[in-house]
Scaffold this motif. Structure first.
Motif, mmCIF file in Angstrom:
data_model
loop_
_atom_site.group_PDB
_atom_site.id
_atom_site.type_symbol
_atom_site.label_atom_id
_atom_site.label_comp_id
_atom_site.label_asym_id
_atom_site.label_seq_id
_atom_site.Cartn_x
_atom_site.Cartn_y
_atom_site.Cartn_z
ATOM 1 N N VAL A 12 0.930 -0.953 -0.264
ATOM 2 C CA VAL A 12 0.082 0.069 0.062
ATOM 3 C C VAL A 12 1.052 1.220 -0.113
ATOM 4 O O VAL A 12 2.048 1.399 0.733
ATOM 5 C CB VAL A 12 -0.830 -0.144 1.377
ATOM 6 C CG1 VAL A 12 -1.830 1.278 1.534
ATOM 7 C CG2 VAL A 12 -1.869 -1.246 1.278
ATOM 8 N N GLY A 47 -3.283 4.021 -1.495
ATOM 9 C CA GLY A 47 -4.003 2.737 -1.700
ATOM 10 C C GLY A 47 -3.118 1.525 -2.377
ATOM 11 O O GLY A 47 -1.946 1.739 -2.119
ATOM 12 N N ASP A 110 -13.151 6.962 -1.790
ATOM 13 C CA ASP A 110 -13.203 6.263 -0.439
ATOM 14 C C ASP A 110 -13.475 7.039 0.493
ATOM 15 O O ASP A 110 -13.582 6.433 1.856
ATOM 16 C CB ASP A 110 -11.858 5.126 -0.244
ATOM 17 C CG ASP A 110 -11.753 4.381 -1.189
ATOM 18 O OD1 ASP A 110 -12.791 4.170 -2.040
ATOM 19 O OD2 ASP A 110 -10.544 3.884 -1.468
HETATM 20 O O1 C5P Z 1 -7.520 2.423 -0.146
HETATM 21 P P1 C5P Z 1 -7.472 0.996 -0.324
HETATM 22 O O2 C5P Z 1 -8.705 0.249 -0.061
HETATM 23 O O3 C5P Z 1 -6.701 0.475 -1.633
HETATM 24 O O4 C5P Z 1 -6.439 0.412 0.786
HETATM 25 C C1 C5P Z 1 -6.052 -0.778 0.977
HETATM 26 C C2 C5P Z 1 -6.004 -1.271 2.320
HETATM 27 O O5 C5P Z 1 -4.799 -0.583 3.009
HETATM 28 C C3 C5P Z 1 -7.176 -0.971 3.267
HETATM 29 O O6 C5P Z 1 -7.352 -2.114 3.834
HETATM 30 C C4 C5P Z 1 -6.905 0.323 4.095
HETATM 31 O O7 C5P Z 1 -7.555 0.188 5.182
HETATM 32 C C5 C5P Z 1 -5.431 0.232 4.298
HETATM 33 N N1 C5P Z 1 -4.787 1.510 4.392
HETATM 34 C C6 C5P Z 1 -4.242 1.989 5.625
HETATM 35 N N2 C5P Z 1 -3.936 3.313 5.602
HETATM 36 C C7 C5P Z 1 -3.846 4.127 4.467
HETATM 37 C C8 C5P Z 1 -4.233 3.577 3.458
HETATM 38 C C9 C5P Z 1 -4.589 2.315 3.147
HETATM 39 O O8 C5P Z 1 -4.303 1.294 6.518
HETATM 40 N N3 C5P Z 1 -3.113 5.147 5.014
#
Ligand code: C5P
Length: 145
Positions: A12, A47, A110
């Protein structure tokens, strides 16, 4: 819990978006509205990188998709784990300082709210558990007064 084998966690990428890379005061926090399990919690916008995608390229894509902005990417915030900041057994996150170079951030995917956190207020929202140590790392890395 045993440590995950190297390279098995999904990457991520996230941006610590600042008002100014040289003299940071404001940090952008984004409140998730989905999935339900994360709704209401705040994160550094970003993400999952796609397989084969270069991490900084993934960061630029995510911030374009999620916030509608182009960014100048600065240094990476080093994590104790060379793969990045642990989020879960399956996810590890890399974080870069960044600054908006074009556009004005809007919550396009999101998120349902964005907030610029001022000096002294960077810890003042309900960060996702994995993001809180990152925010503390950002604060520790700030230049002194
Ligand atoms: O945004 P997306 O759904 O692609 O993120 C993937 C995962 O990474 C999610 O489970 C999200 O909770 C986690 N995440 C996080 N902190 C962030 C960005 C994403 O914990 N700053």
């Amino acid at each position: 819990m045993s440590a995950p084998a190297p390279g098995t966690r999904r990457l991520v990428v996230a941006g610590a978006l600042l008002d100014d890379l040289a003299r940071p005061r404001l940090l952008l926090a984004a409140r998730r509205h989905r999935p339900a399990a994360l709704a209401g919690r705040w994160e550094l916008p970003g993400g999952k990188a796609e397989p084969g995608e270069r991490p900084v390229q993934a960061l630029r894509r995510e911030l374009r998709e999620e916030l509608g902005v182009e960014v100048e990417v600065g240094a990476e915030l080093p994590a104790a784990d060379p793969e990045g900041w642990p989020l879960s057994p399956a996810l590890v996150m890399r974080v870069w300082w960044a600054r908006v170079s074009a556009g004005w951030p809007e919550p396009l995917e999101d998120h349902d709210e964005l907030r610029w956190l001022g000096e002294g207020g960077w810890e003042g929202v309900d960060w996702l558990a994995g993001d809180l140590p990152v925010v503390r790392g950002l604060l520790a890395a700030l230049p002194g007064p």
